[in-house]
Design a protein around this motif. Sequence first.
Motif, PDB file in Angstrom:
ATOM      1  N   ASN A  43     -13.730  28.807  47.897  1.00  0.00           N
ATOM      2  CA  ASN A  43     -15.321  29.280  46.895  1.00  0.00           C
ATOM      3  C   ASN A  43     -14.468  30.542  45.443  1.00  0.00           C
ATOM      4  O   ASN A  43     -13.409  30.865  46.184  1.00  0.00           O
ATOM      5  CB  ASN A  43     -15.562  30.026  48.517  1.00  0.00           C
ATOM      6  N   ALA A  44     -15.497  30.807  44.638  1.00  0.00           N
ATOM      7  CA  ALA A  44     -15.200  31.478  43.670  1.00  0.00           C
ATOM      8  C   ALA A  44     -14.551  33.092  43.785  1.00  0.00           C
ATOM      9  O   ALA A  44     -13.705  33.571  43.360  1.00  0.00           O
ATOM     10  CB  ALA A  44     -16.245  30.983  42.452  1.00  0.00           C
ATOM     11  N   ALA A  45     -15.693  33.368  45.347  1.00  0.00           N
ATOM     12  CA  ALA A  45     -15.416  34.635  45.361  1.00  0.00           C
ATOM     13  C   ALA A  45     -14.052  35.030  46.241  1.00  0.00           C
ATOM     14  O   ALA A  45     -13.107  36.044  45.455  1.00  0.00           O
ATOM     15  CB  ALA A  45     -16.550  35.005  46.537  1.00  0.00           C
ATOM     16  N   VAL A  46     -13.323  34.900  46.902  1.00  0.00           N
ATOM     17  CA  VAL A  46     -12.065  34.027  47.207  1.00  0.00           C
ATOM     18  C   VAL A  46     -10.903  33.853  46.570  1.00  0.00           C
ATOM     19  O   VAL A  46     -10.083  34.077  46.663  1.00  0.00           O
ATOM     20  CB  VAL A  46     -12.292  32.869  48.808  1.00  0.00           C
ATOM     21  N   ARG A  47     -11.660  32.897  45.840  1.00  0.00           N
ATOM     22  CA  ARG A  47     -10.569  32.966  44.757  1.00  0.00           C
ATOM     23  C   ARG A  47     -10.373  34.053  43.537  1.00  0.00           C
ATOM     24  O   ARG A  47      -9.567  34.045  43.400  1.00  0.00           O
ATOM     25  CB  ARG A  47     -10.731  31.175  43.852  1.00  0.00           C
ATOM     26  N   PHE A  48     -11.085  34.946  43.312  1.00  0.00           N
ATOM     27  CA  PHE A  48     -11.398  36.192  42.514  1.00  0.00           C
ATOM     28  C   PHE A  48     -10.075  36.884  43.033  1.00  0.00           C
ATOM     29  O   PHE A  48      -9.389  37.263  42.668  1.00  0.00           O
ATOM     30  CB  PHE A  48     -11.842  36.374  41.960  1.00  0.00           C
ATOM     31  N   VAL A  49     -10.572  37.084  44.602  1.00  0.00           N
ATOM     32  CA  VAL A  49      -9.793  37.894  45.403  1.00  0.00           C
ATOM     33  C   VAL A  49      -8.486  37.648  45.598  1.00  0.00           C
ATOM     34  O   VAL A  49      -7.396  38.531  45.231  1.00  0.00           O
ATOM     35  CB  VAL A  49     -10.065  38.095  46.029  1.00  0.00           C
TER      36      VAL A  49
END
Length: 98
Positions: A43-49
Amino acid sequence: MTPRYLSYGANPAGRVIAAAADVMALIIGLWILLFLLDANRSNAAVRFVHDAATWLAGWAQGIFTFDQDWARVVADYGLAAVVYLFIGHAIANRMHRY
């Protein structure tokens, strides 16, 4: 009328430093939570965090060598979050005195 505790000795730079330390610790804490909840790493948000937390806590990686991954993540990233909070708020408190 402004409350006394907000106007007395308030240094804007100290508030910014404390807020920055809080945000850094929040990002790291969010990654610890996402890791413990086994969030989808594609997931992009999880990857960003994860990327932001790894960048912020890169200096603390590998300090602890627990056998379980969850314990290593909590200890390494948790140490970084505590250090950011401690140092950031210590600097902010020193700035409030002047």
